[in-house]
Design a protein around this motif. Structure first.
Motif, PDB file in Angstrom:
ATOM      1  N   THR A 278       0.872  -1.126   0.037  1.00  0.00           N
ATOM      2  CA  THR A 278      -0.158  -0.066  -0.025  1.00  0.00           C
ATOM      3  C   THR A 278       0.825   1.181   0.020  1.00  0.00           C
ATOM      4  OG1 THR A 278      -1.858  -0.576   1.009  1.00  0.00           O
ATOM      5  CG2 THR A 278      -1.868   1.669   1.311  1.00  0.00           C
TER       6      THR A 278
ATOM      7  N   ARG B 223       0.328   5.267   1.280  1.00  0.00           N
ATOM      8  CA  ARG B 223      -0.564   6.559   1.321  1.00  0.00           C
ATOM      9  C   ARG B 223      -0.957   8.155   1.146  1.00  0.00           C
ATOM     10  NH1 ARG B 223      -4.325   3.402   4.481  1.00  0.00           N
ATOM     11  NH2 ARG B 223      -3.361   0.973   5.562  1.00  0.00           N
TER      12      ARG B 223
ATOM     13  N   ARG C  58      -3.032  -0.994  -3.779  1.00  0.00           N
ATOM     14  CA  ARG C  58      -3.758  -0.415  -3.200  1.00  0.00           C
ATOM     15  C   ARG C  58      -3.210   1.136  -3.525  1.00  0.00           C
ATOM     16  NH1 ARG C  58      -7.394  -0.152   2.524  1.00  0.00           N
ATOM     17  NH2 ARG C  58      -4.583  -0.674   3.262  1.00  0.00           N
ATOM     18  N   GLU C  59      -3.521   3.166  -3.625  1.00  0.00           N
ATOM     19  CA  GLU C  59      -3.224   3.900  -3.335  1.00  0.00           C
ATOM     20  C   GLU C  59      -4.604   4.256  -2.482  1.00  0.00           C
ATOM     21  OE1 GLU C  59      -0.260   5.995  -5.946  1.00  0.00           O
ATOM     22  OE2 GLU C  59      -1.895   5.365  -7.130  1.00  0.00           O
TER      23      GLU C  59
ATOM     24  N   GLU D 139      -9.089   5.242  -3.647  1.00  0.00           N
ATOM     25  CA  GLU D 139      -8.502   4.906  -3.767  1.00  0.00           C
ATOM     26  C   GLU D 139      -8.258   4.160  -4.999  1.00  0.00           C
ATOM     27  OE1 GLU D 139      -9.135   2.269   1.145  1.00  0.00           O
ATOM     28  OE2 GLU D 139      -9.624   1.021  -1.207  1.00  0.00           O
TER      29      GLU D 139
ATOM     30  N   TRP E 294      -6.592   1.129  -6.966  1.00  0.00           N
ATOM     31  CA  TRP E 294      -6.802  -0.454  -7.346  1.00  0.00           C
ATOM     32  C   TRP E 294      -5.740  -0.661  -8.293  1.00  0.00           C
ATOM     33  CZ3 TRP E 294      -7.331  -3.383  -2.525  1.00  0.00           C
ATOM     34  CH2 TRP E 294      -8.343  -3.150  -1.261  1.00  0.00           C
TER      35      TRP E 294
END
Length: 482
Positions: free
Chosen positions: A168, A170, A263-264, A271, A273
């Protein structure tokens, strides 16, 4: 006097050792320049990387920066088509290998100590590249990248955390002094040695690639307010805009794949994906010794897989409840429900127990029991497992993330089954745990569970199972060894 071959070899060896000692010797001025590896010369090289082959401003951008004068290098997978008339002195570096030339080594073509990554359609502002270089070399904080905006819009400073274990990235608002990424169109300046020490130094989209790799290394970003001019350009044609959007999406997906990001999480909470879905295969292959490959790589279950498992579990339990099939959370799935209210972050399937006598109540289970895989109206695939007397419900025909359904039956007050796969927690248990079953939050919905979950789990996994998490097969990989 005649010199024998042996004497000549001895003399050559002595001379070589003297040369090595000379080059290793450090006096007040350090080793002689001829013994050092070549160093970059002062200055900034401009790399033009972010442009499209169609409807670009590449020739004018290259001409404007070459007039400063600074070295300008155009970098692309292949020479642009249609061909771009680059000004004299501007070199083109193709990145894709070709059988008629040596492998591309872009770092060998940049001889200056600093490099500026300039987007297409940028114009120089006298002295701004030098100011960016001076800001970088001032050594404020952990800054290893300097950014300046292109055009009238300022850059918005963002925090960026890459979490490799959970696949991920973020983004969020940046606290003072914690800038890791910038929203907008930037010129980026780095030390040449830093840029080419990155594993993907020229991946596109270039700003995202640089920010992500810098964040993984703890590099800071310094944003200058002064902006590079951007000339007025006609808007892209509808076809050009469509091509640009599709190319940008493909590049971002390739970059996220290379960075190991599925995932961002954007600064506004949205989000993106990049992992598996209904139409793709799952993100990992066959699991051996109860240890998925991602655990050996120091990662946990990809978030797209967890999302698909949650969706499959919700669907299956809903179908079973509607059909009157008695089920309960089993094994690691019950452990995750008690510990987290969710699937264990490194688990790769969901386990449910069912009463064997209830199989005929569910049309999909009954069809699977007859021997043929069957796809339900929602696209989930029900089948009898090849390994024994139990059932699997897959996320789709393509994506084999699944829920396992284990048919138990009572015998003398003890729940047993016909297929045992040798897992330590695969044991019989008193039917009293299911009389009654109780609801328990799990994976975003409410599932049924044994009435004394702690005692049930300690029977299966041993004392302290809830408080002491562990990977499925500690003999292969233990939690905490990452």
């Amino acid at each position: 006097m005649r010199v024998t071959p042996c004497q000549a070899a001895l003399a050559a060896t002595i001379a070589l050792n003297l040369l090595l000692l000379y080059c290793a010797w450090r006096g007040p001025g350090g080793p002689p320049p001829s013994c050092r590896p070549p160093r970059g010369v002062p200055g900034v090289t401009v790399l033009l990387r972010d442009f499209e082959d169609f409807e670009n401003d590449l020739a004018a951008t290259a001409r404007a920066f070459a007039a400063l004068p600074v070295p300008v290098l155009v970098v692309a997978e292949t020479p642009p088509y249609p061909p771009v008339p680059l000004p004299p002195g501007v070199r083109l570096l193709p990145l894709l290998p070709s059988p008629d030339r040596p492998p591309p080594r872009p770092e060998l073509h940049v001889r200056t100590r600093h490099v500026a990554l300039v987007p297409d359609g940028t114009r120089p502002l006298p002295g701004l590249l030098e100011r960016m270089r001076d800001a970088l070399e001032a050594g404020a904080g952990d800054a290893r990248v300097v950014a300046a905006p292109v055009g009238p819009g300022p850059l918005r400073c963002l925090e960026l955390r890459l979490e490799p274990r959970t696949w991920t990235a973020r983004y969020g608002p940046a606290a003072p002094g914690a800038c890791r990424a910038a929203e907008g169109t930037p010129v980026l300046l780095l030390r040449t040695r830093d840029l080419f020490a990155l594993p993907f130094p020229l991946a596109r989209p270039l700003p995202t690639a640089i920010f992500s790799q810098a964040a993984l290394r703890g590099w800071g970003l310094r944003v200058l307010p002064a902006a590079f001019p951007a000339p007025r350009r006609p808007p892209l044609s509808p076809h050009g805009r469509w091509k640009a959007e599709n190319l940008a999406d493909g590049r971002r997906r390739r970059l996220m794949r290379d960075l190991g990001v599925k995932r961002e999480v954007l600064a506004d909470g949205r989000e993106r994906w990049y992992g598996c879905g209904k139409e793709t295969a799952r993100c990992f292959g066959t699991v051996y010794a109860r240890t998925p490959q991602y655990l050996l790589a120091g990662r946990w279950t990809p978030p797209c897989c967890l999302r698909a498992l949650r969706e499959t579990a919700r669907h299956v339990t809903g179908v079973l409840e509607a059909a009157g099939v008695r089920y309960w959370l089993e094994g690691g799935s019950l452990l995750g429900a008690v510990r987290l209210g969710d699937i264990i972050p490194w688990d790769y399937d969901v386990d449910l127990g069912i009463y064997r006598e209830d199989v005929a109540k569910c049309r999909w289970l009954a069809a699977a029991a007859a021997g043929d895989p069957v796809e339900d109206a929602e696209g989930f695939l029900w089948e009898k497992a090849a390994e024994g007397d139990f059932y699997r419900v897959h996320y789709s025909r393509s994506n084999r993330l699944h829920v396992d359904l284990w048919p138990f039956y009572p015998r003398g007050g003890v729940m047993t089954k016909d297929t045992w796969l040798g897992h330590p927690q695969d044991v019989e248990f008193p039917e009293s745990f299911l009389q009654p079953r109780v609801p328990l939050p799990f994976a975003g919905f409410t599932a049924m569970a044994p009435n004394n979950a702690r005692a049930f789990l300690e029977l299966k996994f041993g004392p302290g199972a809830i408080e002491n998490p562990e990977y499925p097969n500690p003999a292969v990989k233990r939690l905490g060894q990452d």
